[in-house]
Design an enzyme around this catalytic site. Structure first.
Site, PDB file in Angstrom:
ATOM      1  N   GLY A 139       0.874  -1.032   0.051  1.00  0.00           N
ATOM      2  CA  GLY A 139      -0.058  -0.065   0.047  1.00  0.00           C
ATOM      3  C   GLY A 139       0.818   1.262   0.036  1.00  0.00           C
ATOM      4  O   GLY A 139       2.123   1.365   0.341  1.00  0.00           O
ATOM      5  N   ARG A 165       1.162  -5.674  -5.174  1.00  0.00           N
ATOM      6  CA  ARG A 165       1.090  -6.668  -3.881  1.00  0.00           C
ATOM      7  C   ARG A 165       1.668  -8.169  -4.332  1.00  0.00           C
ATOM      8  O   ARG A 165       1.465  -9.033  -3.486  1.00  0.00           O
ATOM      9  CB  ARG A 165      -0.234  -6.798  -3.337  1.00  0.00           C
ATOM     10  CG  ARG A 165      -0.697  -5.347  -2.633  1.00  0.00           C
ATOM     11  CD  ARG A 165      -1.653  -5.658  -1.561  1.00  0.00           C
ATOM     12  NE  ARG A 165      -2.231  -4.504  -0.964  1.00  0.00           N
ATOM     13  CZ  ARG A 165      -1.518  -3.870   0.016  1.00  0.00           C
ATOM     14  NH1 ARG A 165      -0.621  -4.567   0.917  1.00  0.00           N
ATOM     15  NH2 ARG A 165      -2.019  -2.927   0.737  1.00  0.00           N
ATOM     16  N   ASP A 178       5.387  -7.969   5.602  1.00  0.00           N
ATOM     17  CA  ASP A 178       5.565  -9.196   4.494  1.00  0.00           C
ATOM     18  C   ASP A 178       6.534  -8.920   3.446  1.00  0.00           C
ATOM     19  O   ASP A 178       7.399  -9.854   3.140  1.00  0.00           O
ATOM     20  CB  ASP A 178       4.225  -9.227   4.066  1.00  0.00           C
ATOM     21  CG  ASP A 178       3.248 -10.054   5.053  1.00  0.00           C
ATOM     22  OD1 ASP A 178       3.669 -10.503   6.067  1.00  0.00           O
ATOM     23  OD2 ASP A 178       2.105 -10.023   4.614  1.00  0.00           O
ATOM     24  N   LYS A 186       8.125   0.847   5.712  1.00  0.00           N
ATOM     25  CA  LYS A 186       7.026   1.573   5.114  1.00  0.00           C
ATOM     26  C   LYS A 186       5.755   0.874   5.470  1.00  0.00           C
ATOM     27  O   LYS A 186       5.497  -0.232   5.486  1.00  0.00           O
ATOM     28  CB  LYS A 186       7.154   1.405   3.510  1.00  0.00           C
ATOM     29  CG  LYS A 186       5.749   2.214   2.789  1.00  0.00           C
ATOM     30  CD  LYS A 186       5.326   1.128   1.914  1.00  0.00           C
ATOM     31  CE  LYS A 186       4.482  -0.145   2.366  1.00  0.00           C
ATOM     32  NZ  LYS A 186       3.485  -0.651   1.654  1.00  0.00           N
ATOM     33  N   THR A 187       4.748   1.505   6.014  1.00  0.00           N
ATOM     34  CA  THR A 187       3.271   1.471   6.154  1.00  0.00           C
ATOM     35  C   THR A 187       2.653   2.521   6.858  1.00  0.00           C
ATOM     36  O   THR A 187       3.252   2.714   8.088  1.00  0.00           O
ATOM     37  CB  THR A 187       2.966  -0.122   6.367  1.00  0.00           C
ATOM     38  OG1 THR A 187       1.471  -0.161   6.599  1.00  0.00           O
ATOM     39  CG2 THR A 187       3.761  -0.484   8.082  1.00  0.00           C
ATOM     40  N   ILE A 188       1.575   2.779   6.547  1.00  0.00           N
ATOM     41  CA  ILE A 188       1.071   3.965   7.384  1.00  0.00           C
ATOM     42  C   ILE A 188       0.206   3.319   8.483  1.00  0.00           C
ATOM     43  O   ILE A 188       0.138   3.891   9.417  1.00  0.00           O
ATOM     44  CB  ILE A 188      -0.323   4.357   6.556  1.00  0.00           C
ATOM     45  CG1 ILE A 188      -1.357   3.458   6.101  1.00  0.00           C
ATOM     46  CG2 ILE A 188       0.175   5.312   5.421  1.00  0.00           C
ATOM     47  CD1 ILE A 188      -2.781   4.129   5.553  1.00  0.00           C
ATOM     48  N   ASP A 189       0.066   1.883   8.600  1.00  0.00           N
ATOM     49  CA  ASP A 189      -0.442   1.071   9.567  1.00  0.00           C
ATOM     50  C   ASP A 189       0.527   1.223  10.974  1.00  0.00           C
ATOM     51  O   ASP A 189      -0.013   1.050  11.949  1.00  0.00           O
ATOM     52  CB  ASP A 189      -0.625  -0.211   9.278  1.00  0.00           C
ATOM     53  CG  ASP A 189      -1.798  -0.507   8.287  1.00  0.00           C
ATOM     54  OD1 ASP A 189      -2.232   0.302   7.711  1.00  0.00           O
ATOM     55  OD2 ASP A 189      -2.169  -1.640   7.881  1.00  0.00           O
ATOM     56  N   LYS A 233     -26.259  17.946  16.678  1.00  0.00           N
ATOM     57  CA  LYS A 233     -27.168  16.787  16.344  1.00  0.00           C
ATOM     58  C   LYS A 233     -26.748  15.392  15.631  1.00  0.00           C
ATOM     59  O   LYS A 233     -28.014  14.580  15.505  1.00  0.00           O
ATOM     60  CB  LYS A 233     -28.145  17.705  15.524  1.00  0.00           C
ATOM     61  CG  LYS A 233     -27.640  17.940  13.854  1.00  0.00           C
ATOM     62  CD  LYS A 233     -28.738  18.477  13.202  1.00  0.00           C
ATOM     63  CE  LYS A 233     -28.291  18.788  12.009  1.00  0.00           C
ATOM     64  NZ  LYS A 233     -29.026  19.472  10.950  1.00  0.00           N
ATOM     65  N   TYR A 234     -25.332  15.230  15.602  1.00  0.00           N
ATOM     66  CA  TYR A 234     -25.187  14.058  15.074  1.00  0.00           C
ATOM     67  C   TYR A 234     -24.245  13.171  15.895  1.00  0.00           C
ATOM     68  O   TYR A 234     -23.167  13.682  16.437  1.00  0.00           O
ATOM     69  CB  TYR A 234     -24.422  14.207  13.588  1.00  0.00           C
ATOM     70  CG  TYR A 234     -25.364  14.774  12.720  1.00  0.00           C
ATOM     71  CD1 TYR A 234     -26.485  13.913  12.204  1.00  0.00           C
ATOM     72  CD2 TYR A 234     -25.110  15.764  11.698  1.00  0.00           C
ATOM     73  CE1 TYR A 234     -27.354  14.361  11.170  1.00  0.00           C
ATOM     74  CE2 TYR A 234     -25.798  16.325  10.765  1.00  0.00           C
ATOM     75  CZ  TYR A 234     -27.075  15.743  10.609  1.00  0.00           C
ATOM     76  OH  TYR A 234     -27.906  16.150   9.437  1.00  0.00           O
ATOM     77  N   ARG A 237      -5.289  -2.236   8.379  1.00  0.00           N
ATOM     78  CA  ARG A 237      -5.665  -3.382   8.201  1.00  0.00           C
ATOM     79  C   ARG A 237      -5.847  -4.349   9.427  1.00  0.00           C
ATOM     80  O   ARG A 237      -6.968  -5.127   9.955  1.00  0.00           O
ATOM     81  CB  ARG A 237      -4.716  -4.340   7.181  1.00  0.00           C
ATOM     82  CG  ARG A 237      -5.395  -5.824   6.859  1.00  0.00           C
ATOM     83  CD  ARG A 237      -4.094  -6.567   6.265  1.00  0.00           C
ATOM     84  NE  ARG A 237      -3.617  -5.623   5.082  1.00  0.00           N
ATOM     85  CZ  ARG A 237      -4.088  -5.747   3.758  1.00  0.00           C
ATOM     86  NH1 ARG A 237      -5.242  -6.460   3.575  1.00  0.00           N
ATOM     87  NH2 ARG A 237      -3.534  -5.210   2.977  1.00  0.00           N
ATOM     88  N   TYR A 241      -7.805   5.860   2.000  1.00  0.00           N
ATOM     89  CA  TYR A 241      -7.173   6.408   0.817  1.00  0.00           C
ATOM     90  C   TYR A 241      -6.665   7.917   0.720  1.00  0.00           C
ATOM     91  O   TYR A 241      -5.720   8.237   0.256  1.00  0.00           O
ATOM     92  CB  TYR A 241      -7.827   6.044  -0.396  1.00  0.00           C
ATOM     93  CG  TYR A 241      -8.079   4.237  -0.294  1.00  0.00           C
ATOM     94  CD1 TYR A 241      -7.063   3.747  -0.877  1.00  0.00           C
ATOM     95  CD2 TYR A 241      -9.216   3.782   0.218  1.00  0.00           C
ATOM     96  CE1 TYR A 241      -7.024   2.193  -0.658  1.00  0.00           C
ATOM     97  CE2 TYR A 241      -9.257   2.338   0.171  1.00  0.00           C
ATOM     98  CZ  TYR A 241      -8.436   1.715  -0.224  1.00  0.00           C
ATOM     99  OH  TYR A 241      -8.481   0.445  -0.163  1.00  0.00           O
ATOM    100  N   ARG A 260      -3.372   8.039   2.276  1.00  0.00           N
ATOM    101  CA  ARG A 260      -2.018   7.446   2.115  1.00  0.00           C
ATOM    102  C   ARG A 260      -1.032   7.984   0.922  1.00  0.00           C
ATOM    103  O   ARG A 260       0.027   7.599   0.873  1.00  0.00           O
ATOM    104  CB  ARG A 260      -2.365   5.997   1.256  1.00  0.00           C
ATOM    105  CG  ARG A 260      -3.177   5.331   2.295  1.00  0.00           C
ATOM    106  CD  ARG A 260      -3.156   3.720   2.182  1.00  0.00           C
ATOM    107  NE  ARG A 260      -3.374   3.546   0.469  1.00  0.00           N
ATOM    108  CZ  ARG A 260      -3.587   2.434   0.096  1.00  0.00           C
ATOM    109  NH1 ARG A 260      -3.405   1.198   0.774  1.00  0.00           N
ATOM    110  NH2 ARG A 260      -3.922   2.230  -1.165  1.00  0.00           N
TER     111      ARG A 260
HETATM  112  P1  FBP Z   1       0.700  -2.076   3.672  1.00  0.00           P
HETATM  113  O1  FBP Z   1       0.410  -2.883   4.677  1.00  0.00           O
HETATM  114  O2  FBP Z   1       0.907  -2.736   2.362  1.00  0.00           O
HETATM  115  O3  FBP Z   1       1.521  -0.657   3.815  1.00  0.00           O
HETATM  116  O4  FBP Z   1      -1.072  -1.480   3.294  1.00  0.00           O
HETATM  117  C1  FBP Z   1      -1.824  -0.906   4.406  1.00  0.00           C
HETATM  118  C2  FBP Z   1      -3.087  -0.554   3.934  1.00  0.00           C
HETATM  119  O5  FBP Z   1      -3.161   0.743   3.748  1.00  0.00           O
HETATM  120  C3  FBP Z   1      -3.874  -0.974   5.052  1.00  0.00           C
HETATM  121  O6  FBP Z   1      -4.340  -0.055   6.056  1.00  0.00           O
HETATM  122  C4  FBP Z   1      -5.238  -1.300   4.232  1.00  0.00           C
HETATM  123  O7  FBP Z   1      -5.970  -2.299   4.988  1.00  0.00           O
HETATM  124  C5  FBP Z   1      -4.765  -1.899   2.745  1.00  0.00           C
HETATM  125  O8  FBP Z   1      -3.375  -1.183   2.727  1.00  0.00           O
HETATM  126  C6  FBP Z   1      -5.695  -1.433   1.704  1.00  0.00           C
HETATM  127  O9  FBP Z   1      -5.037  -2.094   0.682  1.00  0.00           O
HETATM  128  P2  FBP Z   1      -5.195  -1.654  -0.871  1.00  0.00           P
HETATM  129  O10 FBP Z   1      -4.468  -0.648  -1.258  1.00  0.00           O
HETATM  130  O11 FBP Z   1      -4.859  -3.081  -1.826  1.00  0.00           O
HETATM  131  O12 FBP Z   1      -6.745  -1.560  -0.809  1.00  0.00           O
END
Ligand code: FBP
Length: 549
Positions: A78, A142, A173, A199-202, A239-240, A249, A421, A424
């Site tokens: 991602g 991927r 991974d 790398k990963t925003i997660d 009100k919400y 993920r 998205y 990212r």
């Molecule tokens: P990576 O682990 O490859 O960095 O991706 C993270 C992520 O943005 C998750 O937060 C999200 O669940 C997933 O990718 C979404 O995957 P895709 O880009 O295939 O829709």
């Protein structure tokens, strides 16, 4: 290509490199390392790259003349803000070693290496992408690099291009695969080094030696800006109830960081739900209680943050998903060609009593998604489940019961959002711009040091970037054995939110106050130009973990 005024100004930003990397460097070797667990098994699987020492770079007073080197680079998985700066740092780093060095980018992820699709990244291309978000310079993918055939096919193009080192920019991974590739190339004396970048925003690729993965800082700042905006709206209209699902993920780092930045009324942390063995009903009840308490105080509005991976952490649903996967895998022939309704009936009749009871508690749409929406490997597509709607629907039902009992006298109107998205590919914050550039430049230093199977490591990240430390960590050091898809595999240990960690403890100590009162914080948009306290701050998670808050 037409550029916005901010894009033009941002292109001129010069990332602040750690001082240690600004001149010639010398390598200082630490002690031999061990994997985090399963040492014997990992050693057996990585005979050539296990136990390597940690490396630290120090300034060298006697510069050495380098030779030209050809390097390949891959973006994997991602998108995460700052990927372009890793490549720019790598480019500048290898050019510093020798101006005739060349950089080749493999297209659309690891598949580009296997299928021999690449582009040479020249100075004019690189300059277009400095400090920009996205992975569009070479694209990402991927494809998993796992098999000998893939490694051998990659080696053909690496040899053809005279590439001596490959940098893989990816998550846990992809870096696991980088370690396997490094081991294989070493075992056959292929003459190709492999270096990984975190790398990963997660935010779930981190450990003692890797303080954070890149992209987390920018993505959470973008989400927090928008959550803050919604909080202002919410506190204006009163009100919400806004149910906001946040990407990530598996681990809840993103949700937790956004909660620390914005102080919402509720934030669910999946790891806590699992640790306390909570049911979905209990999660729903706790949200409903907050809605009731606020309503009693005249506040019929609020904010709930939900991590994307929640559903898989609810123990009962985890069990249900496991059985659903088994029922479908074991009855492949029987269910082939069945119409939707028959298929549902078939699956339901094959579930254990316990799991049938769990599925009966779920709204029909979600139950159907769990049973019928499958990915190409036959797994439930949990990320497609609209948890934010599922929770608000269940909270609504619970509140209706409480209203009948005379306990809830307020109003409940829910709106839903999913932020993922949107963050990212944002232009990297100064933190990510500097961190990524340093990671890439540092990868060039590791290549120059002749090592393989290492991850680029930049540390001391809560300090100003010029004081950051640089070096390399053997990837095998981060590994353990996990049972995946029916087999034991060596993998980098995923970092989940630690309930004994400072970020969660801070959140837990304040959440009751944030639930009842309205303590919203409005972080505003990322600032690129201005005082360091506004522009250069690391994430709250990093600051709390390293105790600067
Ligand atoms: P990576 O682990 O490859 O960095 O991706 C993270 C992520 O943005 C998750 O937060 C999200 O669940 C997933 O990718 C979404 O995957 P895709 O880009 O295939 O829709």
């Amino acid at each position: 290509m037409k550029k916005s005024p901010l894009q033009k100004a941002r292109a001129a930003y010069q990332p602040k490199l750690p001082i240690v990397l600004t001149g010639a460097v010398k390598v200082v070797e630490g002690k031999p390392t061990q994997s985090v667990a399963d040492q014997e098994k990992i050693q057996q699987l990585f005979p050539n790259t296990y136990g390597l020492p940690e490396l630290t770079f120090e300034k060298n007073t006697t510069p050495t003349a380098g030779k030209p080197i050809n390097v390949g680079v891959i973006l994997s998985g991602g998108q995460a803000p700052g990927g372009h700066n890793v490549i720019c740092g790598l480019f500048d780093g290898i050019k510093k070693i020798h101006r005739d060095s060349r950089l080749f980018g493999f297209l659309m992820g690891p598949g580009g290496l296997v299928d021999h699709k690449y582009v040479e990244l020249t100075a004019s291309i690189i300059d277009e992408y400095r400090n920009t978000g996205g992975f569009d310079i070479i694209g990402s993918g991927r494809t998993k690099l796992e098999t000998k055939e893939q490694f051998d096919s990659g080696l053909v193009i690496l040899k053809e291009l005279g590439i001596k080192a490959l940098v893989i920019i990816g998550g846990d991974d992809s870096n696991t695969n980088a370690a396997v590739l490094a081991e294989y190339y070493k075992s056959i004396n292929a003459g190709v080094q492999v270096i990984g970048c975190p790398k990963t925003i997660d935010g779930d690729l981190k450990n003692e030696c890797i303080e954070t993965s890149f992209g987390f800082d920018t993505a959470t700042k973008v989400y927090s800006e928008v959550i803050g905006n919604i909080q202002r709206d919410c506190n204006s209209a009163k009100k919400y109830w806004h149910f906001i699902k946040l990407m990530g993920r598996s681990a809840s780092h993103i949700a937790l960081e956004c909660a620390l930045q914005t102080q919402p009324n509720v934030c669910i942390i999946s790891e806590e739900v699992e640790a306390k063995n909570l049911t979905l009903d209990q999660v729903v009840d706790s949200i409903a209680q907050t809605v009731v308490a606020r309503a009693n105080d005249g506040k019929n509005f609020g904010i709930v943050l939900i991590p994307e991976g929640l559903i898989e952490f609810i123990p009962a649903i985890k069990k249900l998903i496991k059985e659903l996967n088994n029922v479908i895998a074991l009855n492949e022939k029987e269910i082939q060609g069945l119409a939707t309704e028959e298929l549902e009936k078939f699956i339901l009749s094959h579930l254990s009593e316990e799991n049938a009871a769990t599925i009966a508690t779920l709204p029909a749409t979600v139950a159907r998604q769990l049973m019928l929406d499958r990915d190409p490997h036959g797994n439930v597509q949990v990320s497609l489940i609209e948890t934010e709607k599922l929770l608000s629907e269940m909270v609504g039902k619970r509140l209706a019961q409480l209203a009948e009992q005379g306990v809830f006298k307020g109003k409940f109107s829910a709106l839903h959002h999913f932020f993922g998205y949107e963050g990212r590919c944002a232009d990297p914050s100064n933190f990510d711009a500097d961190y990524c550039y340093a990671l890439g430049f540092n990868a060039a230093c590791l290549i120059n040091a002749g090592v393989t199977g290492y991850m680029s490591s930049i540390r001391n990240l809560v300090k100003p970037s010029v004081q950051w430390l640089a070096g390399g960590i053997p990837i095998t050091m981060m590994m353990n054995i996990e049972h995946r898809n029916g087999a034991d595999k060596p993998v980098i240990q995923k970092a989940l939110v630690r309930l004994d960690g400072a970020p969660f403890k801070y959140f837990a100590a304040h959440r009751d106050e944030w639930a009842l009162n309205t303590c919203y914080v409005y972080p505003g948009p990322i600032q690129y130009f201005g005082p360091a306290e506004i522009c250069d701050q690391p994430s709250r998670t990093l600051a709390l973990e390293h105790q600067t808050l």
